[in-house]
Design an enzyme around this catalytic site. Structure first.
Site, PDB file in Angstrom:
ATOM      1  N   ARG A 192      27.505  60.291  46.522  1.00 50.67           N
ATOM      2  CA  ARG A 192      28.936  60.184  46.765  1.00 50.67           C
ATOM      3  C   ARG A 192      29.395  61.155  47.844  1.00 50.67           C
ATOM      4  O   ARG A 192      30.272  60.845  48.632  1.00 50.67           O
ATOM      5  CB  ARG A 192      29.678  60.462  45.456  1.00 50.67           C
ATOM      6  CG  ARG A 192      31.184  60.625  45.588  1.00 50.67           C
ATOM      7  CD  ARG A 192      31.835  60.851  44.236  1.00 50.67           C
ATOM      8  NE  ARG A 192      31.590  59.723  43.351  1.00 50.67           N
ATOM      9  CZ  ARG A 192      31.479  59.821  42.013  1.00 50.67           C
ATOM     10  NH1 ARG A 192      31.582  61.002  41.421  1.00 50.67           N
ATOM     11  NH2 ARG A 192      31.277  58.749  41.289  1.00 50.67           N
ATOM     12  N   TYR A 193      28.812  62.323  47.849  1.00 53.91           N
ATOM     13  CA  TYR A 193      29.199  63.377  48.788  1.00 53.91           C
ATOM     14  C   TYR A 193      28.161  63.473  49.912  1.00 53.91           C
ATOM     15  O   TYR A 193      27.021  63.054  49.741  1.00 53.91           O
ATOM     16  CB  TYR A 193      29.252  64.719  48.059  1.00 53.91           C
ATOM     17  CG  TYR A 193      30.331  64.838  47.013  1.00 53.91           C
ATOM     18  CD1 TYR A 193      31.664  65.024  47.376  1.00 53.91           C
ATOM     19  CD2 TYR A 193      30.011  64.796  45.660  1.00 53.91           C
ATOM     20  CE1 TYR A 193      32.641  65.165  46.407  1.00 53.91           C
ATOM     21  CE2 TYR A 193      30.989  64.943  44.688  1.00 53.91           C
ATOM     22  CZ  TYR A 193      32.307  65.124  45.063  1.00 53.91           C
ATOM     23  OH  TYR A 193      33.275  65.268  44.112  1.00 53.91           O
ATOM     24  N   ARG A 202      24.842  66.045  48.868  1.00 56.01           N
ATOM     25  CA  ARG A 202      24.274  66.218  47.537  1.00 56.01           C
ATOM     26  C   ARG A 202      24.304  64.914  46.754  1.00 56.01           C
ATOM     27  O   ARG A 202      25.122  64.047  47.027  1.00 56.01           O
ATOM     28  CB  ARG A 202      25.015  67.304  46.766  1.00 56.01           C
ATOM     29  CG  ARG A 202      26.527  67.140  46.684  1.00 56.01           C
ATOM     30  CD  ARG A 202      27.162  68.530  46.582  1.00 56.01           C
ATOM     31  NE  ARG A 202      28.594  68.492  46.326  1.00 56.01           N
ATOM     32  CZ  ARG A 202      29.523  68.329  47.268  1.00 56.01           C
ATOM     33  NH1 ARG A 202      29.166  68.118  48.523  1.00 56.01           N
ATOM     34  NH2 ARG A 202      30.798  68.344  46.950  1.00 56.01           N
ATOM     35  N   CYS A 230      20.909  62.495  24.594  1.00 58.72           N
ATOM     36  CA  CYS A 230      21.545  63.807  24.480  1.00 58.72           C
ATOM     37  C   CYS A 230      21.258  64.368  23.086  1.00 58.72           C
ATOM     38  O   CYS A 230      20.867  63.646  22.175  1.00 58.72           O
ATOM     39  CB  CYS A 230      23.060  63.712  24.657  1.00 58.72           C
ATOM     40  SG  CYS A 230      23.560  63.287  26.334  1.00 58.72           S
ATOM     41  N   CYS A 235      28.732  62.984  22.562  1.00 59.91           N
ATOM     42  CA  CYS A 235      30.160  63.278  22.672  1.00 59.91           C
ATOM     43  C   CYS A 235      30.882  61.943  22.669  1.00 59.91           C
ATOM     44  O   CYS A 235      30.573  61.062  23.477  1.00 59.91           O
ATOM     45  CB  CYS A 235      30.465  63.976  24.000  1.00 59.91           C
ATOM     46  SG  CYS A 235      29.519  65.477  24.304  1.00 59.91           S
ATOM     47  N   CYS A 248      32.225  60.678  26.048  1.00 63.36           N
ATOM     48  CA  CYS A 248      31.260  60.590  27.156  1.00 63.36           C
ATOM     49  C   CYS A 248      31.765  59.665  28.256  1.00 63.36           C
ATOM     50  O   CYS A 248      32.260  58.570  28.003  1.00 63.36           O
ATOM     51  CB  CYS A 248      29.928  60.055  26.634  1.00 63.36           C
ATOM     52  SG  CYS A 248      28.669  59.901  27.923  1.00 63.36           S
ATOM     53  N   ARG A 294      29.782  58.400  30.518  1.00 62.09           N
ATOM     54  CA  ARG A 294      28.731  57.429  30.856  1.00 62.09           C
ATOM     55  C   ARG A 294      28.262  56.661  29.635  1.00 62.09           C
ATOM     56  O   ARG A 294      27.084  56.373  29.475  1.00 62.09           O
ATOM     57  CB  ARG A 294      27.534  58.137  31.508  1.00 62.09           C
ATOM     58  CG  ARG A 294      27.860  58.719  32.851  1.00 62.09           C
ATOM     59  CD  ARG A 294      26.644  58.940  33.735  1.00 62.09           C
ATOM     60  NE  ARG A 294      27.083  59.686  34.892  1.00 62.09           N
ATOM     61  CZ  ARG A 294      26.856  60.989  35.079  1.00 62.09           C
ATOM     62  NH1 ARG A 294      26.132  61.669  34.209  1.00 62.09           N
ATOM     63  NH2 ARG A 294      27.335  61.603  36.141  1.00 62.09           N
ATOM     64  N   ASP A 331      38.162  61.752  31.884  1.00 63.90           N
ATOM     65  CA  ASP A 331      38.064  60.508  32.648  1.00 63.90           C
ATOM     66  C   ASP A 331      38.671  59.353  31.863  1.00 63.90           C
ATOM     67  O   ASP A 331      38.782  59.416  30.634  1.00 63.90           O
ATOM     68  CB  ASP A 331      36.587  60.185  32.939  1.00 63.90           C
ATOM     69  CG  ASP A 331      35.972  61.173  33.931  1.00 63.90           C
ATOM     70  OD1 ASP A 331      36.716  61.688  34.789  1.00 63.90           O
ATOM     71  OD2 ASP A 331      34.753  61.416  33.830  1.00 63.90           O
ATOM     72  N   ASP A 357      38.276  63.953  38.332  1.00 63.28           N
ATOM     73  CA  ASP A 357      37.255  63.148  39.008  1.00 63.28           C
ATOM     74  C   ASP A 357      37.925  61.798  39.254  1.00 63.28           C
ATOM     75  O   ASP A 357      38.221  61.057  38.315  1.00 63.28           O
ATOM     76  CB  ASP A 357      36.005  63.031  38.130  1.00 63.28           C
ATOM     77  CG  ASP A 357      34.729  63.076  38.959  1.00 63.28           C
ATOM     78  OD1 ASP A 357      34.794  62.744  40.160  1.00 63.28           O
ATOM     79  OD2 ASP A 357      33.672  63.427  38.406  1.00 63.28           O
ATOM     80  N   LYS A 374      35.683  64.771  42.933  1.00 65.86           N
ATOM     81  CA  LYS A 374      36.498  65.719  42.189  1.00 65.86           C
ATOM     82  C   LYS A 374      37.641  66.241  43.059  1.00 65.86           C
ATOM     83  O   LYS A 374      37.409  66.712  44.157  1.00 65.86           O
ATOM     84  CB  LYS A 374      35.616  66.866  41.714  1.00 65.86           C
ATOM     85  CG  LYS A 374      34.514  66.387  40.787  1.00 65.86           C
ATOM     86  CD  LYS A 374      33.496  67.472  40.527  1.00 65.86           C
ATOM     87  CE  LYS A 374      32.356  66.972  39.668  1.00 65.86           C
ATOM     88  NZ  LYS A 374      31.356  66.191  40.433  1.00 65.86           N
TER      89      LYS A 374
HETATM   90  C1  LIG Z   1      30.115  66.326  40.373  1.00 65.24           C
HETATM   91  C2  LIG Z   1      29.219  65.613  41.265  1.00 65.24           C
HETATM   92  C3  LIG Z   1      28.481  66.306  42.236  1.00 65.24           C
HETATM   93  C4  LIG Z   1      28.556  67.794  42.413  1.00 65.24           C
HETATM   94  O1  LIG Z   1      29.835  68.161  42.838  1.00 65.24           O
HETATM   95  P1  LIG Z   1      30.183  69.684  43.145  1.00 65.24           P
HETATM   96  O2  LIG Z   1      31.660  69.674  43.395  1.00 65.24           O
HETATM   97  O3  LIG Z   1      29.369  70.076  44.334  1.00 65.24           O
HETATM   98  O4  LIG Z   1      29.807  70.466  41.927  1.00 65.24           O
HETATM   99  C5  LIG Z   1      27.673  65.569  43.064  1.00 65.24           C
HETATM  100  N1  LIG Z   1      27.595  64.223  42.967  1.00 65.24           N
HETATM  101  C6  LIG Z   1      28.293  63.540  42.047  1.00 65.24           C
HETATM  102  C7  LIG Z   1      28.173  62.064  41.999  1.00 65.24           C
HETATM  103  C8  LIG Z   1      29.136  64.212  41.153  1.00 65.24           C
HETATM  104  O5  LIG Z   1      29.816  63.528  40.239  1.00 65.24           O
END
Ligand SMILES: *Cc1c(COP(=O)(O)O)cnc(C)c1O
Length: 379
Positions: free
Chosen positions: A93-94, A97, A106, A110, A113, A115, A273, A310, A317
């Site tokens: 998504r980012y 990362r 788990c 929870c 959850c 997911r 969420d 989120d 986020k």
């Molecule tokens: C939360 C998340 C991250 C990590 O986000 P940070 O803000 O860097 O902690 C990376 N990918 C996904 C899909 C996430 O939901």
């Protein structure tokens, strides 16, 4: 069998066992809830609930509730993860990362959850799926941060877990690995000296733990956190803001201070969420902001996490910050501190050549307002 595996086996793993343990509760609800999303409470957590007299803030997190079935608001995949998944089990998504889903299971489930659509699946994740995800990471040099998630990665046995961590670590451009886990609060016995000894070979590995209430900070939980901290794992906590569980400043202040004392930095406080069947856990955003305002200044800044939503649809986020800016004009800001006292801060003039300022017109620039002050545009 190791102790943590025994605690799982001796816990509640279905509706029938739940009803035997809690005979005053509706067996039909338990059965129907369990059919939708498995009931599980391991023996450690069950004993903790009982020792504390099954108070609502521990019980509500894991107990079947008719509202889970009646609530049709929300979505199966509120964060749109499946659409942002280039290969199964990986969410990209980012820019730099990824989230790498490595386990369905788990230590308990929870009820809130996010997911539910895939967590608790009894199948294990195929070697082929893991291989494709690692290949994707290796083929994308922009990925420098890999978040292992699930389910709970620490529900894997040592060997399969270490195998995944080793393969991710072998990718040259991966700088940090994170393990998102509820194990230190949910089943701290899983943190064994043997696991810690092996896992520390792959540092830097950040442990992203998950505590929701100060009562979860038991001597066992703290011992597991100490073991991890002593082995050099940076520890970060993620908490979900949950109605009747932790939705007040006193509980969260106690939790965050307790975590700091255990060398865990509170990192995120999540607005719940909009997952189908979890609506009865949601608080208003205004309440979340008010709680943040009641924390800032009163406890160590180190103890204050980022409060985030989120974004539904997969926007990532988004930080939610109470405003301390009352006015921002004529070269000065009027600010209010945590006690509500007003202070003026005089500004310097903006340099249009400043490369940071110029970013507003670059790809890093955004459409949104940069001011913390409602209704006032800085530009
Ligand atoms: C939360 C998340 C991250 C990590 O986000 P940070 O803000 O860097 O902690 C990376 N990918 C996904 C899909 C996430 O939901």
């Amino acid at each position: 069998m190791e102790e943590w595996q025994r605690l799982l086996a001796e816990g509640i793993n279905n509706a029938k066992q739940w009803c035997e343990e809690f005979p005053d509760q509706d067996p039909l609800v338990a059965k129907r809830v369990d059919d939708v999303f498995q009931l599980r409470v391991n023996k450690y957590w069950l004993d903790l609930m009982k020792a504390k007299g099954s108070p609502v803030h521990l019980m509500k997190q894991v107990a079947p509730d008719e509202r889970e079935l009646l609530d049709q608001t929300g979505m199966d995949d509120p964060l749109n993860e499946e659409q942002q998944s280039p290969v199964p089990g990986l969410v990209h998504r980012y820019p730099d990362r990824v989230l790498f889903y490595v386990a369905h299971q788990c230590a308990f489930y929870c009820r809130y959850c996010t997911r539910k659509r895939k967590v608790s699946d009894p199948e294990s994740i195929s070697r082929e799926q893991v291989k494709r995800a690692v290949d994707y990471i290796a083929a994308h040099p922009e990925i420098r941060d890999v978040v292992l998630s699930g389910g709970d990665p620490l529900m894997l046995k040592d060997e399969p877990l270490l195998d995944i961590v080793r393969r991710v670590r072998e990718v040259k451009h991966v700088e940090i690995i994170r393990i998102g886990t509820r194990i230190p609060s949910a089943l701290p016995q899983r943190i064994t000296p043997a696991l810690v000894q092996e896992l520390r070979k792959y540092q830097p590995v950040y442990m992203m733990v998950h505590f929701d209430h100060p009562d979860e900070l038991t001597p066992e939980a703290i011992a597991s956190l100490n073991m991890l901290a002593d082995a050099g794992f940076p520890l970060m906590n993620q908490t979900v803001l949950l109605k009747d569980v932790n939705d007040n400043a006193e509980a969260l202040a106690k939790l965050f201070k307790g975590l700091l004392a255990a060398r865990v930095r509170p990192y995120y406080l999540y607005q719940a969420d909009i997952t189908k069947g979890t609506n009865y856990f949601r608080t208003t955003v205004m309440k979340g902001l008010e709680i943040m305002r009641q924390l800032r200044g009163y406890i160590s800044g180190l103890a204050i996490p980022h409060y985030v939503i989120d974004a539904p649809g997969g926007g990532g986020k988004i930080p939610m910050v109470p405003s301390y800016v009352e006015e921002w004009s004529n070269g000065k800001l009027v600010l209010r501190n945590y006690r509500g006292h007003a202070y003026e801060y005089p500004e310097v003039e903006e340099d249009p050549e400043d490369p940071v300022v110029a970013v507003r017109n670059s790809p890093w620039g955004r459409k949104g307002k940069i001011s913390g002050c409602e209704g006032i545009d800085v530009d």
